[in-house]
Scaffold this motif. Structure first.
Motif, short mmCIF file in Angstrom:
data_model
loop_
_atom_site.label_atom_id
_atom_site.label_comp_id
_atom_site.label_asym_id
_atom_site.label_seq_id
_atom_site.Cartn_x
_atom_site.Cartn_y
_atom_site.Cartn_z
N LEU A 1 21.97 47.47 -52.96
CA LEU A 1 20.71 47.81 -53.63
C LEU A 1 20.59 49.30 -53.93
CD1 LEU A 1 18.20 45.49 -51.73
CD2 LEU A 1 19.61 45.01 -53.74
N ALA A 2 21.42 50.10 -53.29
CA ALA A 2 21.49 51.55 -53.57
C ALA A 2 20.13 52.23 -53.49
CB ALA A 2 22.12 51.77 -54.96
N LEU A 3 19.41 51.96 -52.40
CA LEU A 3 18.09 52.57 -52.22
C LEU A 3 18.05 53.58 -51.08
CD1 LEU A 3 15.74 49.44 -52.62
CD2 LEU A 3 16.43 51.10 -54.36
N ASP A 4 19.18 53.82 -50.43
CA ASP A 4 19.18 54.72 -49.29
C ASP A 4 19.28 56.18 -49.76
OD1 ASP A 4 21.75 54.11 -50.24
OD2 ASP A 4 22.68 54.88 -48.41
N GLY A 5 18.89 57.07 -48.86
CA GLY A 5 19.07 58.49 -49.12
C GLY A 5 17.90 59.19 -49.79
N PHE A 6 16.81 58.46 -50.06
CA PHE A 6 15.67 59.09 -50.75
C PHE A 6 14.61 59.62 -49.78
CE2 PHE A 6 17.51 56.37 -54.01
CZ PHE A 6 17.55 57.23 -55.09
N GLY A 7 14.62 59.12 -48.55
CA GLY A 7 13.67 59.61 -47.55
C GLY A 7 12.29 59.02 -47.67
N ASP A 8 11.80 58.86 -48.87
CA ASP A 8 10.46 58.34 -49.13
C ASP A 8 10.59 57.22 -50.17
OD1 ASP A 8 7.87 57.80 -49.91
OD2 ASP A 8 7.28 59.90 -50.14
N PHE A 9 9.98 56.08 -49.89
CA PHE A 9 10.08 54.94 -50.81
C PHE A 9 9.58 55.32 -52.20
CE2 PHE A 9 9.01 50.86 -52.73
CZ PHE A 9 10.06 50.06 -52.33
N HIS A 10 8.55 56.16 -52.25
CA HIS A 10 7.97 56.54 -53.55
C HIS A 10 8.83 57.55 -54.31
CE1 HIS A 10 4.38 54.22 -52.76
NE2 HIS A 10 4.36 54.74 -51.55
N ALA A 11 9.88 58.06 -53.64
CA ALA A 11 10.81 58.96 -54.33
C ALA A 11 11.92 58.20 -55.05
CB ALA A 11 11.41 59.94 -53.32
N ILE A 12 12.00 56.90 -54.82
CA ILE A 12 13.04 56.10 -55.47
C ILE A 12 12.71 55.99 -56.96
CG2 ILE A 12 14.15 53.83 -55.57
CD1 ILE A 12 13.32 53.44 -52.64
N PRO A 13 13.65 56.33 -57.83
CA PRO A 13 13.38 56.23 -59.27
C PRO A 13 13.04 54.80 -59.69
CG PRO A 13 15.38 57.49 -58.84
CD PRO A 13 14.98 56.88 -57.54
N GLU A 14 12.20 54.70 -60.69
CA GLU A 14 11.73 53.39 -61.16
C GLU A 14 12.88 52.48 -61.56
OE1 GLU A 14 7.89 51.38 -62.25
OE2 GLU A 14 8.51 53.04 -60.98
N ASP A 15 13.83 53.00 -62.32
CA ASP A 15 14.95 52.17 -62.76
C ASP A 15 15.78 51.69 -61.59
OD1 ASP A 15 14.13 52.47 -65.35
OD2 ASP A 15 15.66 53.96 -65.90
N ALA B 1 16.12 50.76 -48.08
CA ALA B 1 15.64 52.13 -48.23
C ALA B 1 15.42 52.82 -46.88
CB ALA B 1 14.34 52.14 -49.02
N ASP B 2 15.67 52.08 -45.79
CA ASP B 2 15.46 52.60 -44.43
C ASP B 2 14.01 53.04 -44.22
OD1 ASP B 2 16.24 53.14 -41.84
OD2 ASP B 2 16.86 55.20 -42.28
N VAL B 3 13.10 52.18 -44.68
CA VAL B 3 11.66 52.41 -44.51
C VAL B 3 11.14 51.34 -43.56
CG1 VAL B 3 9.41 52.43 -45.67
CG2 VAL B 3 11.40 53.47 -46.77
N GLY B 4 10.32 51.73 -42.60
CA GLY B 4 9.95 50.80 -41.55
C GLY B 4 8.71 49.97 -41.79
N ARG B 5 7.80 50.43 -42.63
CA ARG B 5 6.50 49.75 -42.73
C ARG B 5 6.13 49.48 -44.18
NH1 ARG B 5 1.34 51.66 -43.50
NH2 ARG B 5 -0.35 50.32 -42.72
N LEU B 6 5.64 48.25 -44.42
CA LEU B 6 5.17 47.87 -45.75
C LEU B 6 3.69 48.21 -45.85
CD1 LEU B 6 5.62 46.48 -48.50
CD2 LEU B 6 5.07 44.31 -47.38
#
Length: 252
Positions: free
Chosen positions: A60-74, A103-108
């Protein structure tokens, strides 16, 4: 023990065996018209049950952004489409769990939930996927959902409410096909056991009631003297144009 196919009853028995277990490598469809063509409405998967396969987080290539909201839309759109392609139809909670894990994020939280839903809505509007209540999938996945063994799913995913109505219809249809004539409660029990849910609770019966009623309404199953049999439409692959079913995402 070999089964005898002598006489008229034997011919019927042979036909039933052939039509209920189509050869996946076959190119003809004389016994089950249209079975090897894309379904234009809900149709059962008559192949062997397959293990539930969860998407791999690294794909899914979502790691490394630190913050879920920093993940680009595309990037997030691609991850959602990838997850749906592998696991759909899948429940929103399952989709969110896969994305957060990748994304290594713990909480929804509320904002993350809203962002995921907004992207789902955009993908649905663009015709990239279909939504049915809390479920997301492709139209093909709703029309012919995979017959999956949920005991192979990640532990958090093994929740009956996370199985779509379209997939539950396949589960119930297969249970009746294998054991007819069979009482509705027994069909529910057998169907759930086959996909890895060992107990038919009162809540499970309630969950299965709507898919079972839909199968009977469509004449895929029918009730005779309080037991279930395959119905008139059990082996008819519907061939209407896709446009006619463009709003039918429930598997009905």
């Amino acid at each position: 023990m070999m089964r005898s196919y002598g006489g008229f009853d034997g011919v019927i028995a042979l036909y039933e065996e052939l039509v209920t277990a189509p050869d996946q490598a076959a190119t003809g469809d004389a016994l089950y018209p249209g079975w090897n063509q894309p379904a234009q409405a809900w149709a059962p998967d008559l192949g062997a049950i397959t293990p539930y396969v969860a998407v791999s987080p690294e794909t899914l290539a979502l790691d490394g952004f630190g913050d879920f909201h920093a993940i680009p839309e595309d990037r997030l759109k691609a991850a959602i489409e990838r997850t749906v392609a592998v696991e759909g139809p899948l429940h929103f909670e399952v989709l969110a769990d896969r994305l957060l894990n990748a994304a290594d994020v713990g909480r929804l939280g509320r904002r993350i939930r809203e962002r995921i839903q907004a992207i789902l809505d955009a993908l649905a509007q663009a015709g990239r996927l279909e939504q049915a209540g809390p479920f997301a999938g492709t139209l093909a996945q709703y029309r012919q959902p995979r017959y999956r063994d949920w005991s192979e799913a990640p532990e958090k995913t093994r929740v009956l409410d996370y199985v779509s109505d379209a997939e539950l219809k396949t589960v119930l249809f297969r249970a009746v096909l294998a054991n007819a004539p069979v009482a509705p409660e027994q069909a529910m029990n057998d169907g759930l056991a086959a996909i890895g849910f060992p107990r038919l609770t009162e809540a499970a019966q309630t969950r299965l009631a709507e898919p079972l009623n839909a199968l009977c309404a469509a004449e895929c199953l029918e009730t005779k003297t309080d037991v279930l049999h395959p119905g008139r439409q059990a082996f008819q692959r519907r061939r209407e144009s896709p446009e006619r079913h463009s709003d039918d995402h429930s598997g009905n």
